[in-house]
Write a protein that holds these residues in place. Structure first.
Motif, short mmCIF file in Angstrom:
data_model
loop_
_atom_site.label_atom_id
_atom_site.label_comp_id
_atom_site.label_asym_id
_atom_site.label_seq_id
_atom_site.Cartn_x
_atom_site.Cartn_y
_atom_site.Cartn_z
N VAL A 20 0.81 -1.23 0.00
CA VAL A 20 0.00 0.00 0.00
C VAL A 20 0.84 1.27 0.00
O VAL A 20 0.32 2.36 -0.18
N GLY A 21 2.16 1.12 0.22
CA GLY A 21 3.05 2.28 0.15
C GLY A 21 3.56 2.78 1.49
O GLY A 21 3.99 3.92 1.61
N LYS A 22 3.54 1.91 2.50
CA LYS A 22 3.99 2.33 3.83
C LYS A 22 5.45 2.78 3.81
O LYS A 22 5.79 3.85 4.34
N THR A 23 6.31 1.97 3.21
CA THR A 23 7.74 2.32 3.15
C THR A 23 7.95 3.60 2.35
O THR A 23 8.74 4.46 2.74
N SER A 24 7.21 3.75 1.26
CA SER A 24 7.35 4.95 0.42
C SER A 24 6.94 6.20 1.18
O SER A 24 7.59 7.26 1.06
N ILE A 25 5.88 6.11 1.98
CA ILE A 25 5.44 7.25 2.77
C ILE A 25 6.51 7.64 3.78
O ILE A 25 6.84 8.82 3.95
N ILE A 26 7.08 6.65 4.45
CA ILE A 26 8.12 6.92 5.45
C ILE A 26 9.36 7.53 4.79
O ILE A 26 9.93 8.51 5.29
N VAL A 153 -8.73 9.59 14.25
CA VAL A 153 -8.78 11.02 14.55
C VAL A 153 -8.90 11.86 13.28
O VAL A 153 -9.19 13.06 13.34
N GLY A 154 -8.70 11.25 12.12
CA GLY A 154 -8.84 11.96 10.85
C GLY A 154 -8.31 11.11 9.71
O GLY A 154 -7.81 10.00 9.92
N TRP A 155 -8.45 11.63 8.47
CA TRP A 155 -7.93 10.90 7.31
C TRP A 155 -7.43 11.90 6.26
O TRP A 155 -7.87 13.05 6.21
N PHE A 156 -6.52 11.42 5.44
CA PHE A 156 -5.96 12.22 4.35
C PHE A 156 -5.77 11.34 3.13
O PHE A 156 -5.35 10.18 3.26
N GLU A 157 -6.04 11.88 1.96
CA GLU A 157 -5.55 11.24 0.75
C GLU A 157 -4.10 11.66 0.58
O GLU A 157 -3.76 12.85 0.70
N THR A 158 -3.23 10.68 0.30
CA THR A 158 -1.80 10.96 0.22
C THR A 158 -1.20 10.38 -1.06
O THR A 158 -1.77 9.47 -1.68
N SER A 159 -0.06 10.91 -1.41
CA SER A 159 0.76 10.35 -2.49
C SER A 159 2.22 10.51 -2.09
O SER A 159 2.69 11.65 -1.94
N ALA A 160 2.90 9.39 -1.88
CA ALA A 160 4.33 9.47 -1.61
C ALA A 160 5.08 9.94 -2.86
O ALA A 160 6.06 10.68 -2.77
N LYS A 161 4.60 9.54 -4.02
CA LYS A 161 5.25 9.93 -5.27
C LYS A 161 5.22 11.45 -5.46
O LYS A 161 6.25 12.08 -5.76
N ASP A 162 4.05 12.06 -5.26
CA ASP A 162 3.89 13.49 -5.51
C ASP A 162 3.99 14.32 -4.23
O ASP A 162 3.80 15.53 -4.27
N ASN A 163 4.27 13.67 -3.11
CA ASN A 163 4.43 14.34 -1.82
C ASN A 163 3.17 15.14 -1.45
O ASN A 163 3.22 16.34 -1.16
N VAL A 164 2.05 14.45 -1.44
CA VAL A 164 0.75 15.07 -1.16
C VAL A 164 0.30 14.72 0.25
O VAL A 164 0.13 13.54 0.58
#
Length: 211
Positions: A20-26, A153-164
């Motif tokens: 799901v991209g855990k390592t990429s997010i970190i 406590v909340g949610w965000f749409e994220t992209s590790a590729k685009d740093n969102v």
């Protein structure tokens, strides 16, 4: 008299299904890098992010990158121990990874609690929003309702590729942990999420909770 400097060390879990991209997010959050070719994490990996939160406060986030298959083993109880916060990640382009979110949340809630007995503050990350197929975002359940029902406590749409939205998600999580740590506030109740307003970023098409 000089104000005493505060230093914190917070153990933060990053959990969710395989790929799901855990390592990429970190890697993006800690090192500001992105690669398409990370190897699957085996067991658990670690990263440290140092935040100079304000002139008098330094926060060290010890990020635990836990392998996606670990939910099916017995080691998560050991990995979760003494955690004070968590991200649960799913891939917006793979519906099965969202279906697993509630299982990860239940696994977390049954195996670790804060010292005050409350659930570990957790933020949901809907990752890879740069890859989302048209219509899939709108086929997901309303995430603010899902967060309320499941104690996020909340949610965000994220992209590790685009740093969102990775920095914003981390800031919300740290603010929540600090509120608990300082004892002058309580972590947001799940009800707070239902009052958050969805805002759409016109440049990325990604949405987040904002109060």
């Amino acid at each position: 008299m000089e104000k005493a400097r505060k230093e914190y060390l917070f153990k933060v879990l990053v959990i969710g299904d395989l790929g799901v991209g855990k390592t990429s997010i970190i890697k993006r959050y800690v090192h500001q890098i992105f690669s398409q070719h990370y190897r699957a994490t085996i067991g658990v990996d670690f990263a440290l992010k140092v935040l100079h939160w304000d002139p008098d406060t330094v926060i060290r986030l010890q990020l635990w990158d836990i392998a996606g298959q670990e939910r099916f083993g017995n080691m998560t109880r050991v990995y979760y121990r003494e955690a004070v916060a968590a991200f649960i990640v799913f891939d917006v382009s793979r519906a099965s990874t969202f279906e697993a979110v509630s299982k990860w949340k239940n696994d977390l809630d049954t195996k670790v609690r804060l010292q005050n007995g409350k659930m570990v503050p957790t933020v949901l990350l809907a990752n890879k929003c740069d890859q989302v197929k048209e219509g899939l975002r709108y086929s997901l359940p309303k995430l603010e309702h899902f967060c309320k029902e499941n104690g996020f406590v909340g949610w965000f749409e994220t992209s590790a590729k685009d740093n969102v939205h990775i920095e914003e998600a981390a800031r919300l999580l740290v603010e929540t942990v600090l509120a608990v740590e300082d004892g002058d506030a309580v972590p947001p109740d799940p009800e707070v999420v239902s009052h958050e307003r969805l805002s759409v970023d016109s440049t990325t098409g990604c949405s987040t909770c904002t109060k």
